[in-house]
Motif scaffolding. Structure first.
Motif, PDB file in Angstrom:
ATOM      1  N   THR A 201       2.704   4.782  -5.499  1.00  0.00           N
ATOM      2  CA  THR A 201       1.862   3.622  -5.815  1.00  0.00           C
ATOM      3  C   THR A 201       0.390   3.955  -5.629  1.00  0.00           C
ATOM      4  OG1 THR A 201       3.603   2.059  -5.174  1.00  0.00           O
ATOM      5  CG2 THR A 201       1.338   1.229  -5.203  1.00  0.00           C
ATOM      6  N   LEU A 202       0.084   4.628  -4.535  1.00  0.00           N
ATOM      7  CA  LEU A 202      -1.302   5.007  -4.257  1.00  0.00           C
ATOM      8  C   LEU A 202      -1.820   5.997  -5.293  1.00  0.00           C
ATOM      9  CD1 LEU A 202      -1.143   5.434  -0.373  1.00  0.00           C
ATOM     10  CD2 LEU A 202      -1.997   3.465  -1.665  1.00  0.00           C
ATOM     11  N   ILE A 203      -0.977   6.910  -5.717  1.00  0.00           N
ATOM     12  CA  ILE A 203      -1.373   7.893  -6.731  1.00  0.00           C
ATOM     13  C   ILE A 203      -1.728   7.186  -8.029  1.00  0.00           C
ATOM     14  CG2 ILE A 203      -0.544   9.795  -8.184  1.00  0.00           C
ATOM     15  CD1 ILE A 203       1.216  10.602  -5.713  1.00  0.00           C
ATOM     16  N   LYS A 204      -0.888   6.243  -8.451  1.00  0.00           N
ATOM     17  CA  LYS A 204      -1.142   5.511  -9.703  1.00  0.00           C
ATOM     18  C   LYS A 204      -2.444   4.709  -9.617  1.00  0.00           C
ATOM     19  CE  LYS A 204       3.733   5.087 -11.005  1.00  0.00           C
ATOM     20  NZ  LYS A 204       4.888   4.157 -11.186  1.00  0.00           N
ATOM     21  N   ARG A 205      -2.728   4.151  -8.441  1.00  0.00           N
ATOM     22  CA  ARG A 205      -3.955   3.361  -8.292  1.00  0.00           C
ATOM     23  C   ARG A 205      -5.192   4.244  -8.271  1.00  0.00           C
ATOM     24  NH1 ARG A 205      -2.430  -1.474  -3.946  1.00  0.00           N
ATOM     25  NH2 ARG A 205      -0.642  -2.310  -5.117  1.00  0.00           N
ATOM     26  N   ALA A 206      -5.030   5.486  -7.823  1.00  0.00           N
ATOM     27  CA  ALA A 206      -6.190   6.378  -7.711  1.00  0.00           C
ATOM     28  C   ALA A 206      -6.531   7.077  -9.021  1.00  0.00           C
ATOM     29  CB  ALA A 206      -5.944   7.420  -6.626  1.00  0.00           C
ATOM     30  N   VAL A 207      -5.534   7.467  -9.798  1.00  0.00           N
ATOM     31  CA  VAL A 207      -5.790   8.197 -11.045  1.00  0.00           C
ATOM     32  C   VAL A 207      -6.706   7.359 -11.951  1.00  0.00           C
ATOM     33  CG1 VAL A 207      -4.701   9.070 -13.147  1.00  0.00           C
ATOM     34  CG2 VAL A 207      -3.597   9.463 -10.924  1.00  0.00           C
ATOM     35  N   PHE A 210     -10.800  11.009  -8.118  1.00  0.00           N
ATOM     36  CA  PHE A 210     -10.584  11.587  -6.798  1.00  0.00           C
ATOM     37  C   PHE A 210     -11.278  10.770  -5.720  1.00  0.00           C
ATOM     38  CE2 PHE A 210      -8.858  15.313  -8.785  1.00  0.00           C
ATOM     39  CZ  PHE A 210      -8.028  15.848  -7.819  1.00  0.00           C
ATOM     40  N   ILE A 211     -12.394  10.138  -6.064  1.00  0.00           N
ATOM     41  CA  ILE A 211     -13.091   9.344  -5.063  1.00  0.00           C
ATOM     42  C   ILE A 211     -12.232   8.155  -4.629  1.00  0.00           C
ATOM     43  CG2 ILE A 211     -14.321   7.924  -6.755  1.00  0.00           C
ATOM     44  CD1 ILE A 211     -15.519   9.066  -3.254  1.00  0.00           C
ATOM     45  N   SER A 212     -11.378   7.652  -5.526  1.00  0.00           N
ATOM     46  CA  SER A 212     -10.466   6.573  -5.149  1.00  0.00           C
ATOM     47  C   SER A 212      -9.447   7.063  -4.131  1.00  0.00           C
ATOM     48  CB  SER A 212      -9.740   6.023  -6.386  1.00  0.00           C
ATOM     49  OG  SER A 212     -10.648   5.376  -7.257  1.00  0.00           O
ATOM     50  N   ALA A 213      -8.902   8.244  -4.370  1.00  0.00           N
ATOM     51  CA  ALA A 213      -7.938   8.817  -3.430  1.00  0.00           C
ATOM     52  C   ALA A 213      -8.607   9.098  -2.088  1.00  0.00           C
ATOM     53  CB  ALA A 213      -7.347  10.100  -4.009  1.00  0.00           C
ATOM     54  N   PHE A 214      -9.822   9.642  -2.132  1.00  0.00           N
ATOM     55  CA  PHE A 214     -10.567   9.942  -0.910  1.00  0.00           C
ATOM     56  C   PHE A 214     -10.853   8.671  -0.117  1.00  0.00           C
ATOM     57  CE2 PHE A 214     -14.712  10.316   1.207  1.00  0.00           C
ATOM     58  CZ  PHE A 214     -14.483  11.409   2.023  1.00  0.00           C
ATOM     59  N   LEU A 235      -2.319  -2.318   0.275  1.00  0.00           N
ATOM     60  CA  LEU A 235      -1.265  -2.527  -0.720  1.00  0.00           C
ATOM     61  C   LEU A 235      -1.158  -3.990  -1.138  1.00  0.00           C
ATOM     62  CD1 LEU A 235       1.475  -0.242   0.855  1.00  0.00           C
ATOM     63  CD2 LEU A 235       0.215   0.200  -1.265  1.00  0.00           C
ATOM     64  N   ASN A 236      -1.478  -4.914  -0.223  1.00  0.00           N
ATOM     65  CA  ASN A 236      -1.341  -6.344  -0.516  1.00  0.00           C
ATOM     66  C   ASN A 236      -2.613  -6.973  -1.089  1.00  0.00           C
ATOM     67  OD1 ASN A 236       1.298  -6.334   0.397  1.00  0.00           O
ATOM     68  ND2 ASN A 236       0.729  -6.867   2.496  1.00  0.00           N
ATOM     69  N   ASP A 237      -3.684  -6.203  -1.184  1.00  0.00           N
ATOM     70  CA  ASP A 237      -4.954  -6.744  -1.679  1.00  0.00           C
ATOM     71  C   ASP A 237      -4.927  -6.789  -3.210  1.00  0.00           C
ATOM     72  OD1 ASP A 237      -7.593  -7.301  -2.387  1.00  0.00           O
ATOM     73  OD2 ASP A 237      -8.387  -6.272  -0.636  1.00  0.00           O
ATOM     74  N   PRO A 238      -5.086  -7.987  -3.813  1.00  0.00           N
ATOM     75  CA  PRO A 238      -5.079  -8.105  -5.282  1.00  0.00           C
ATOM     76  C   PRO A 238      -6.172  -7.268  -5.937  1.00  0.00           C
ATOM     77  CG  PRO A 238      -4.946 -10.267  -4.248  1.00  0.00           C
ATOM     78  CD  PRO A 238      -5.250  -9.294  -3.158  1.00  0.00           C
ATOM     79  N   ALA A 239      -7.254  -7.003  -5.214  1.00  0.00           N
ATOM     80  CA  ALA A 239      -8.366  -6.241  -5.795  1.00  0.00           C
ATOM     81  C   ALA A 239      -7.957  -4.821  -6.163  1.00  0.00           C
ATOM     82  CB  ALA A 239      -9.540  -6.188  -4.814  1.00  0.00           C
ATOM     83  N   THR A 240      -6.869  -4.313  -5.548  1.00  0.00           N
ATOM     84  CA  THR A 240      -6.453  -2.937  -5.830  1.00  0.00           C
ATOM     85  C   THR A 240      -5.632  -2.827  -7.106  1.00  0.00           C
ATOM     86  OG1 THR A 240      -4.435  -3.166  -4.490  1.00  0.00           O
ATOM     87  CG2 THR A 240      -6.426  -2.372  -3.380  1.00  0.00           C
ATOM     88  N   THR A 241      -5.309  -3.947  -7.715  1.00  0.00           N
ATOM     89  CA  THR A 241      -4.506  -3.904  -8.945  1.00  0.00           C
ATOM     90  C   THR A 241      -5.188  -4.597 -10.118  1.00  0.00           C
ATOM     91  OG1 THR A 241      -3.332  -5.926  -8.262  1.00  0.00           O
ATOM     92  CG2 THR A 241      -2.339  -3.812  -7.672  1.00  0.00           C
TER      93      THR A 241
END
Length: 466
Positions: A201-207, A210-214, A235-241
């Motif tokens: 899930t984190l990978i999909k949100r970051a791609v 790289f700054i998102s992953a960092f 994970l529960n923050d709507p802003a991340t999706t």
């Protein structure tokens, strides 16, 4: 595109070629980092590093300096020709070897004319037959840069944001897996945490950034919080999706500031945010917490408390005399361009605020400018005879910053600072200001600063007296 990993790649390439003893030199531009945001030290820095890698150059560079002792203050073309190109052309051609030069974030050089000049000069390095010189340059595809590359065929270009999501995802997966393993080890967490599904899930949100992953890793690993709670909140923050990639990267960090606050507290927190973080992102060069407290006239404890929530986007040293730095300039870009957000920073109004802070610091009756501020025994004392510690003792970091950059912030405010706010300072402290610049070793910049001042507010310095 911001955050695609250009500087990380530059550092990796520089490190690997250094291990092979093939790194000739490197220069990493960085906006908001004083001389690193300017090209004036580029070729002198590359020359100094090349002398260590290729000692045979020393004689030829010494001859160039003997011929023109002031070459470091000449045009970029003259510096390049005399300190780099001509010495390289003079080398023995019997044993040609490879040399790599890394120049990172060229777009963060503050002068667009200098950027074009650099790109027009660098290909001449290929004339060197004694060394196979290869130059690695990273940059955003800004307007001053694209036309130069489009007109030449002597380069190879890789556009990071055009790479397939599969390729980028593979690299981000490796990065996140490694970072979370380190977090688990450091924070004594169960081996099964965070789980393969969560990691995907984190990978999909970051791609693809790289700054998102960092930022995810810094957010989760904030030492003032429990990693499991931080990850769950993320994970529960709507802003991340929803929203843009930059919204998904930075909104969760910013929203933590207001979590649980009522309306009155929110207003205060937002103001403190703009008075601290808003100022930090627009400083010409980083300042420490102690210097920020004096510059902004805010309690040191308030600044420290406010910065505690931004571990994932700022580097805040425990030593309050060390500078607070942005971890990535995309955070600055986001705050300056985000729409309809309470966290949006107005560049003109903030530069106005900083310029007025600088004027207040320089005008301060106790710690500001005055005649013979260092208490020197003779007005004829040479600069080289003045101990740097003496200067730092009498001119605080905030005062030195104010003297060097108040006109820059005034110009960037685009008219928000007027002549009536500037003229009284010049009447009282013009010569004191010049004295301070001299003590700081930057008096050579005074003429350009005065020209900038007259263009910005129309102050005629011929009527100034002290």
């Amino acid at each position: 595109m911001a955050g695609t990993g250009k500087s990380t790649i530059s550092r990796t390439i520089a490190h690997r070629f250094r291990e092979k003893n093939q790194l000739g030199a490197s220069f990493f531009f960085k906006r908001g980092e004083g001389e690193r945001a300017s090209a004036k030290r580029l070729f002198t820095t590359l020359c100094a590093q090349l002398l260590l890698q290729v000692p045979a150059l020393i004689h030829h560079v010494e001859m160039a300096i003997d011929t023109d002792p002031y070459i470091s203050g000449k045009s970029l073309k003259e510096q390049f020709t005399k300190l780099l190109l001509e010495p390289l052309l003079e080398l023995d051609q019997n044993e040609p070897t490879a040399i790599v030069i890394v120049i990172d974030a060229l777009d963060e050089c503050g002068n667009t004319d200098d950027i074009q000049t650099i790109l027009q000069l660098l290909p001449d390095m290929q004339k060197c037959k004694s060394r196979h010189v290869r130059i690695f340059v990273t940059s955003r595809p800004e307007l001053p840069i694209r036309p130069v590359f489009e007109k030449s065929n002597n380069h190879q270009c890789i556009v990071l944001h055009e790479l397939s999501s599969t390729v980028v995802g593979k690299d981000i997966r490796a990065f996140l897996s490694d970072e979370f393993s380190l977090i688990k080890e450091r924070r004594k967490l169960p081996s099964e945490w965070p789980g393969d599904d969560v990691l995907e899930t984190l990978i999909k949100r970051a791609v693809p950034l790289f700054i998102s992953a960092f930022t995810i890793c810094r957010f989760v690993d904030d030492p003032k919080w429990l990693p499991k709670e931080r990850l769950l909140a993320l994970l529960n923050d709507p802003a991340t999706t929803s929203g843009s990639q930059m919204d998904r990267t930075y909104l969760p960090v910013l929203k933590q500031l207001l979590a649980g606050a009522d309306e009155g507290e929110e207003k205060q927190l937002k103001q403190e945010f703009h008075d601290t973080v808003g100022v930090i992102i627009l400083l010409a060069t980083p300042l420490s917490v102690n210097a920020l407290a004096q510059l902004t006239d805010r309690p040191r404890e308030m600044i420290t408390n406010r910065l505690n929530g931004f571990y994932s986007v700022l580097s805040v040293p425990e030593n309050l005399d060390l500078p607070v730095r942005l971890l990535h300039l995309s955070f600055q870009d986001y705050l300056l361009t985000t729409k309809e957000s309470p966290f949006r920073v107005s560049p003109e109004k903030t530069h106005q605020k900083i310029a007025l802070h600088c004027l207040r610091v320089m005008n301060d009756s106790k710690r500001g400018l005055k005649r013979n501020i260092c208490g020197l025994l003779s007005y004829g004392t040479q600069y080289e005879d003045i101990d740097r510690q003496t200067v730092d003792q009498h001119l605080s970091a905030a005062l030195q910053y104010s003297c060097q950059y108040w006109i820059y912030h005034l110009q960037q405010s685009e008219g928000h600072v007027s002549e009536p706010e500037v003229f009284p300072f010049l009447e009282k402290h013009f010569l004191h200001w010049l004295e301070a610049l001299s003590l700081m070793g930057v008096i050579s910049e005074a003429v350009g600063m005065i020209d900038m001042l007259q263009r910005a507010v129309g102050v005629s310095l011929c009527v100034v007296h002290t």
